[in-house]
Design an enzyme around this catalytic site. Sequence first.
Site, short mmCIF file in Angstrom:
data_model
loop_
_atom_site.label_atom_id
_atom_site.label_comp_id
_atom_site.label_asym_id
_atom_site.label_seq_id
_atom_site.Cartn_x
_atom_site.Cartn_y
_atom_site.Cartn_z
CB SER A 77 -1.05 0.15 1.10
OG SER A 77 -1.68 1.28 1.51
CE1 TYR A 108 -3.67 -2.00 5.38
CE2 TYR A 108 -3.06 -0.26 5.47
CZ TYR A 108 -3.49 -1.32 5.27
OH TYR A 108 -3.89 -1.41 3.47
N1 LIG Z 1 -8.64 -0.95 -0.30
C1 LIG Z 1 -8.10 -0.74 -0.20
O1 LIG Z 1 -8.35 0.91 -0.21
C2 LIG Z 1 -6.90 -0.92 -0.16
C3 LIG Z 1 -5.46 0.28 -0.61
C4 LIG Z 1 -3.96 -0.35 -0.31
C5 LIG Z 1 -3.88 -1.66 -0.16
N2 LIG Z 1 -5.38 -2.31 -0.06
C6 LIG Z 1 -4.71 -4.03 0.48
O2 LIG Z 1 -5.54 -4.66 -0.48
C7 LIG Z 1 -5.30 -6.10 -0.36
C8 LIG Z 1 -7.11 -6.15 -0.35
O3 LIG Z 1 -8.21 -5.59 0.01
P1 LIG Z 1 -9.48 -5.21 -0.39
O4 LIG Z 1 -9.16 -3.86 -0.89
O5 LIG Z 1 -9.32 -5.82 -1.88
O6 LIG Z 1 -10.56 -5.54 0.72
P2 LIG Z 1 -11.29 -6.45 0.57
O7 LIG Z 1 -12.76 -6.57 -0.26
O8 LIG Z 1 -11.91 -6.38 2.25
O9 LIG Z 1 -10.96 -7.43 1.60
C9 LIG Z 1 -10.03 -8.18 1.81
C10 LIG Z 1 -9.88 -9.71 0.79
O10 LIG Z 1 -8.69 -10.38 2.19
C11 LIG Z 1 -9.66 -11.62 2.44
N3 LIG Z 1 -9.09 -11.99 3.79
C12 LIG Z 1 -9.55 -11.51 5.76
N4 LIG Z 1 -9.04 -12.10 6.30
C13 LIG Z 1 -8.63 -13.08 6.29
C14 LIG Z 1 -8.18 -14.11 6.73
N5 LIG Z 1 -8.45 -14.35 7.86
N6 LIG Z 1 -7.87 -15.28 5.92
C15 LIG Z 1 -7.36 -15.59 4.68
N7 LIG Z 1 -8.48 -14.04 3.98
C16 LIG Z 1 -9.10 -13.26 4.45
C17 LIG Z 1 -11.22 -11.90 2.20
O11 LIG Z 1 -11.76 -12.20 2.18
P3 LIG Z 1 -12.90 -13.76 3.34
O12 LIG Z 1 -13.58 -12.17 3.86
O13 LIG Z 1 -13.69 -14.78 3.05
O14 LIG Z 1 -11.86 -14.66 4.47
C18 LIG Z 1 -11.14 -10.36 1.30
O15 LIG Z 1 -11.63 -11.60 0.38
C19 LIG Z 1 -5.21 -5.90 1.26
O16 LIG Z 1 -3.91 -6.56 1.30
C20 LIG Z 1 -5.35 -4.44 1.35
O17 LIG Z 1 -4.48 -4.01 2.82
C21 LIG Z 1 -6.33 -2.42 -0.27
#
Ligand SMILES: NC(=O)c1ccc[n+]([C@@H]2O[C@H](COP(=O)([O-])OP(=O)(O)OC[C@H]3O[C@@H](n4cnc5c(N)ncnc54)[C@H](OP(=O)(O)O)[C@@H]3O)[C@@H](O)[C@H]2O)c1
Length: 277
Positions: free
Chosen positions: A152, A165
């Site tokens: 990120s 985080y």
């Molecule tokens: N969205 C943003 O603004 C942003 C910005 C920078 C970086 N990121 C990074 O992008 C990545 C993806 O996030 P996203 O934005 O797509 O958010 P999201 O829609 O909340 O997706 C998160 C994913 O992680 C899975 N997950 C959460 N806890 C888990 C666990 N204990 N074991 C296995 N899987 C787990 C969730 O699935 P389940 O709930 O089914 O387990 C879901 O598929 C993350 O690493 C986040 O830090 C996001």
Amino acid sequence: MSKWALVTGASSGLGVEFARQLACRGYNLVLAARREETLTQVANELLADPGNPGNLEIRVFPVDLQDASGVHRLYEFCKAKGIAISVLVNNAGFGDHGYFQSGDEKKFSDMIDLNCRSLTSLIHVFLPDLIEQGKATGDGAPGISRILNVASVAAFQPGPFMAVYYATKAFVLSLTEALWKEFRIAGFPVTATALCPGPVKTGFQQTAGLREGSFANNARIPGPREVAAFGLKKTFKGRRVATHGLMFKISRGLLRILPQRAVLSTVARLQAARLNS
Ligand SMILES: NC(=O)c1ccc[n+]([C@@H]2O[C@H](COP(=O)([O-])OP(=O)(O)OC[C@H]3O[C@@H](n4cnc5c(N)ncnc54)[C@H](OP(=O)(O)O)[C@@H]3O)[C@@H](O)[C@H]2O)c1
């Protein structure tokens, strides 16, 4: 010879897009996350998509990666199915927003376990397969293996009010850059890329407890499709770091020259404005 990609956090947000776009690139998929039903829905949707190769294969593996045994069970599952991974997308992760002292300690350790420990272990257990796959020659040679770690822009500086985080993402960036170099020195046919997006429209904000509409210009926040496409493009080019968005590329440069006190004050102001109360 069929090529396989593993995507963690494939039940929503960026993970679904990585899966979709890897399928378009001709990869069979192992999809991992906790919610089995949602993973199955994603798999069925991709299998039904006429734009994907007709021989696309998808395996769904429901797993809680916060649990230390989860990574090894996922690896054993792949072994038992005869699947050798040549693209590993470490995407699962979550954040938490608020005052450190009122944060939940269990949530902190879950976040560290998921964002840092499981990501590290996944690379470690799958690396021998990634190396083998990267060396493979002959018909349908997969070529160089790839690791995409989702970090990120939070990785570039400390983040008051999202302190844990930001620290986990700094870990992901540091680990990825070190491995990118180490693999080159070792001559491994494997690259490691840290994708550094700013805010993306996914379920992340809600999970992190960020106030709705808390971003200055929500209309300019990209969707997961755009960010995943950018991340995969840079990953397949073997880039060390992929920062999404011109503004964040410029601010990364500025962060190298600005005094840390000024940086901390700016980030603290931004994050404090997103506090719910
Ligand atoms: N969205 C943003 O603004 C942003 C910005 C920078 C970086 N990121 C990074 O992008 C990545 C993806 O996030 P996203 O934005 O797509 O958010 P999201 O829609 O909340 O997706 C998160 C994913 O992680 C899975 N997950 C959460 N806890 C888990 C666990 N204990 N074991 C296995 N899987 C787990 C969730 O699935 P389940 O709930 O089914 O387990 C879901 O598929 C993350 O690493 C986040 O830090 C996001």
